[in-house]
Structure formats: C-alpha cells, structure tokens
Design an enzyme around this catalytic site. Structure first.
Site, PDB file in Angstrom:
ATOM      1  CB  SER A   1      -0.886   0.009   1.244  1.00 46.33           C
ATOM      2  OG  SER A   1      -1.487   1.268   1.383  1.00 46.33           O
TER       3      SER A   1
ATOM      4  CE  LYS B   1     -12.188   0.554  -0.087  1.00 46.57           C
ATOM      5  NZ  LYS B   1     -12.142   1.406  -1.275  1.00 46.57           N
TER       6      LYS B   1
ATOM      7  CB  ALA C   1     -13.746   0.286  -8.197  1.00 42.69           C
TER       8      ALA C   1
HETATM    9  P1  ATR Z   1     -13.018  -3.769  -7.438  1.00 35.59           P
HETATM   10  O1  ATR Z   1     -13.272  -3.768  -5.959  1.00 35.59           O
HETATM   11  O2  ATR Z   1     -11.636  -3.305  -7.822  1.00 35.59           O
HETATM   12  O3  ATR Z   1     -14.093  -3.099  -8.207  1.00 35.59           O
HETATM   13  P2  ATR Z   1     -14.184  -6.300  -8.139  1.00 35.59           P
HETATM   14  O4  ATR Z   1     -15.344  -5.966  -7.273  1.00 35.59           O
HETATM   15  O5  ATR Z   1     -13.611  -7.665  -8.107  1.00 35.59           O
HETATM   16  O6  ATR Z   1     -12.971  -5.326  -7.852  1.00 35.59           O
HETATM   17  O7  ATR Z   1     -14.610  -5.933  -9.662  1.00 35.59           O
HETATM   18  C1  ATR Z   1     -13.760  -6.181 -10.740  1.00 35.59           C
HETATM   19  C2  ATR Z   1     -14.416  -5.685 -12.032  1.00 35.59           C
HETATM   20  O8  ATR Z   1     -13.516  -5.971 -13.120  1.00 35.59           O
HETATM   21  C3  ATR Z   1     -15.732  -6.386 -12.371  1.00 35.59           C
HETATM   22  O9  ATR Z   1     -16.554  -5.489 -13.064  1.00 35.59           O
HETATM   23  C4  ATR Z   1     -15.257  -7.526 -13.301  1.00 35.59           C
HETATM   24  O10 ATR Z   1     -16.243  -8.008 -14.175  1.00 35.59           O
HETATM   25  P3  ATR Z   1     -17.300  -9.137 -13.666  1.00 35.59           P
HETATM   26  O11 ATR Z   1     -18.283  -8.417 -12.794  1.00 35.59           O
HETATM   27  O12 ATR Z   1     -17.896  -9.679 -14.905  1.00 35.59           O
HETATM   28  O13 ATR Z   1     -16.483 -10.143 -12.906  1.00 35.59           O
HETATM   29  C5  ATR Z   1     -14.190  -6.784 -14.096  1.00 35.59           C
HETATM   30  N1  ATR Z   1     -13.215  -7.711 -14.707  1.00 35.59           N
HETATM   31  C6  ATR Z   1     -12.229  -8.397 -14.088  1.00 35.59           C
HETATM   32  N2  ATR Z   1     -11.528  -9.135 -14.995  1.00 35.59           N
HETATM   33  C7  ATR Z   1     -12.092  -8.906 -16.203  1.00 35.59           C
HETATM   34  C8  ATR Z   1     -11.837  -9.364 -17.540  1.00 35.59           C
HETATM   35  N3  ATR Z   1     -10.843 -10.223 -17.800  1.00 35.59           N
HETATM   36  N4  ATR Z   1     -12.613  -8.905 -18.539  1.00 35.59           N
HETATM   37  C9  ATR Z   1     -13.612  -8.042 -18.296  1.00 35.59           C
HETATM   38  N5  ATR Z   1     -13.928  -7.557 -17.070  1.00 35.59           N
HETATM   39  C10 ATR Z   1     -13.168  -7.981 -16.030  1.00 35.59           C
END
Ligand code: ATR
Length: 277
Positions: free
Chosen positions: A16, A67, A131
C-alpha cells in the site's frame, strides 16, 4: 510531541502507498506518525479493530475486502458511507466508531483537477464491482446527461442502476458498448480490475468525443495497458493516483481536522512509482 497512531486494514496491504501518503501529510503539520499495515480477514477484523482502538489510535483506513464489514461494524455513519454501503475510513470517537467513505468525494476532487465535470456530460463506467459501486451514486448526483454502465457480467451493471427510471441511464454488456446509436462519451471510467491481468477493456476510440477523458481507477502497473492504448489513440487519460491521494487527504482531515496540500504529494508519488516500474 504526541504521535498520531493510524493503520490500514485489508488484504493485501503490504504494498500500500497509504503509509507514504500519510507520512507526507503528517510532515506538513509537524506531526509524528505511526501508520501500521494490518493484514485482516472478515473473521479477524472485529477483534483486530478493537485492539487498535484500545491502543490509542485515532482511526484507520479500510481497503478491499473489508469496506462493507467496516460499514457494518460502525456505530455511526456519514451519508457517503450509507449511500455507498461501504466505508474506507473509520474514526475512533468517545461515542464509538464513526465510518465515512471518502472515495467518491476524493475522485470528484481529482476530476476537478483534470478540469472535468459531470453535469450534462455523457458518462460511461466500465466494470460493476466494488469500485464502480463506489462512484456510481456520485456520478448520478452530478446529473450527467447520460450514463452507461457496461460490464462483462451485465446483470451486475444492471443492479447498480436498479433504482433509476431515466432511459438515458443504461446498463449493458461489454459487447453492447460497440452498438450504434449510443451517445459518444465525454468521460469514460475504467472500474475493472482487468489491468492487473495486463489487459485493458476492449474499447473503440469512435465511442468517445474528441475532448473525452478516460479516467482509470487503477494506478501503477495495472494502469499501464489502458494508458498505452489511450496514448496510441491520442485520447486524454488520467490514472487513479490522484483519487488515492485525495481520498487520503479527506481521511486525514477526519482524524486531525487538518487539510493537507495534495498536489506536491501526488507529484512525488508519481515519481516514486516511475522509479519502481
Ligand atoms: P473492485 O473492488 O476493484 O471493483 P471487483 O469488485 O472484483 O474489484 O470488480 C472487478 C471488475 O472488473 C468487475 O466489473 C469484473 O467483471 P465481472 O463483474 O464480470 O467479474 C471486471 N473484470 C475483471 N476481470 C475482467 C476481464 N478479464 N474482462 C472483463 N472484465 C473484467
């Protein structure tokens, strides 16, 4: 001089940047800082939080995946924490634990630094995880003319717009983002974690207005793929480092009532990251 005791809870926490940022803020006010990184799980969090509280700490930051548990554990909540259903900052008060969420306002402050506003603009969010959930209410509160949330799993995007009846606020799959008839976007926010896999969302430059800003909530190596794509296509780009510094400054203010200067801290952090990559 009294020492300001703070900490960050999450998993992972080891890399971090928060200790560096808060040290820079503390230096601005001649404060001595002890900022601990505490690896925690949902199971251990409540007990570890009590320990920190009884050690005389002023409060703590919270990151993934705690969170929502932090929001649930608090005795009192700010409106931002209630709206987000998640907290990134806890303050230990006489009356108990106060939870706030400075992510959204921190993001808006950094957006203002990039001289970009949302009111009347056409906005897209790519991604629908934690996020994206954090910034969606903030964007809606700023009255965009259109908002599209596109996600690999479209049902998650739909759930972020559940309460919305405005036909200009739409959820869709990533493929649908390429369909004709969509407004051209003035602001596109990358809220996916795909950068951690060395990739960027599959976007079309034609979906953006000429002056559009692509704002990546990622920073460091995870931001490189989209940054490079934007640079190749001559598209304005900003990574999430500024948001990180701004949300931290708002948290620092909750603990100390001091408002740190952020631009110099952001510039130094950018240089630090460049040296590492
Ligand atoms: P964060 O807290 O950083 O938002 P998260 O809640 O795990 O992390 O969300 C990750 C986001 O990245 C999600 O929208 C995920 O899509 P899904 O909801 O379909 O899982 C997206 N994401 C992660 N890897 C991906 C990939 N290879 N292609 C497209 N979207 C991806």
């Amino acid at each position: 001089m009294d020492t300001l005791h703070l900490a960050l809870f999450g998993n992972p926490v080891a890399h971090s940047l928060s200790p560096v940022i808060h040290q820079a803020f503390a230096d601005q006010f001649g404060l001595k800082l002890d900022y601990a990184l505490i690896l925690a799980s949902e199971e251990t969090f409540a007990k570890q939080l009590k320990q920190l509280q009884s050690s005389g700490a002023r409060g703590c930051n919270i990151t993934v995946p705690l969170k929502v548990p932090a929001h649930n554990i608090a005795d009192t909540l700010s409106t931002a924490a209630v709206t987000a259903g998640a907290a990134n900052t806890l303050v230990f008060q006489q009356s108990g634990v106060f939870a706030d969420n400075t992510d959204g306002l921190g993001w808006l402050k950094d957006l203002a630094r990039a001289e970009t506003s949302i009111k009347g603009k056409s906005v897209a969010i790519i991604g629908a995880g934690g996020a994206a959930a954090g910034i969606t209410p903030i964007i809606l509160a700023q009255s965009p003319s259109a908002l599209v949330i596109a996600n690999r799993s479209p049902e998650k995007a739909a759930s972020l717009l559940q309460q919305q009846t405005n036909p200009n606020f739409r959820s869709m799959s990533l493929q649908q983002l390429r369909q004709p008839g969509l407004p051209k976007f003035d602001l596109l926010v990358n809220a996916t974690s795909i950068g951690h896999q060395g990739q960027h969302p599959d976007l079309s430059p034609e979906s953006l207005n000429p002056e559009a800003l692509v704002y990546d909530l990622n920073y460091g190596t995870a931001a490189e793929p989209l940054k490079n794509w934007c640079s190749k296509n001559n598209i304005r780009y900003r990574d999430g480092l500024g948001m990180l510094v701004e949300q931290a400054a708002l948290a620092f203010n909750l603990w100390t009532s001091q408002s740190p200067e952020t631009q110099a801290v952001l510039s130094n952090l950018g240089e630090l990251l460049n040296q590492k990559t």
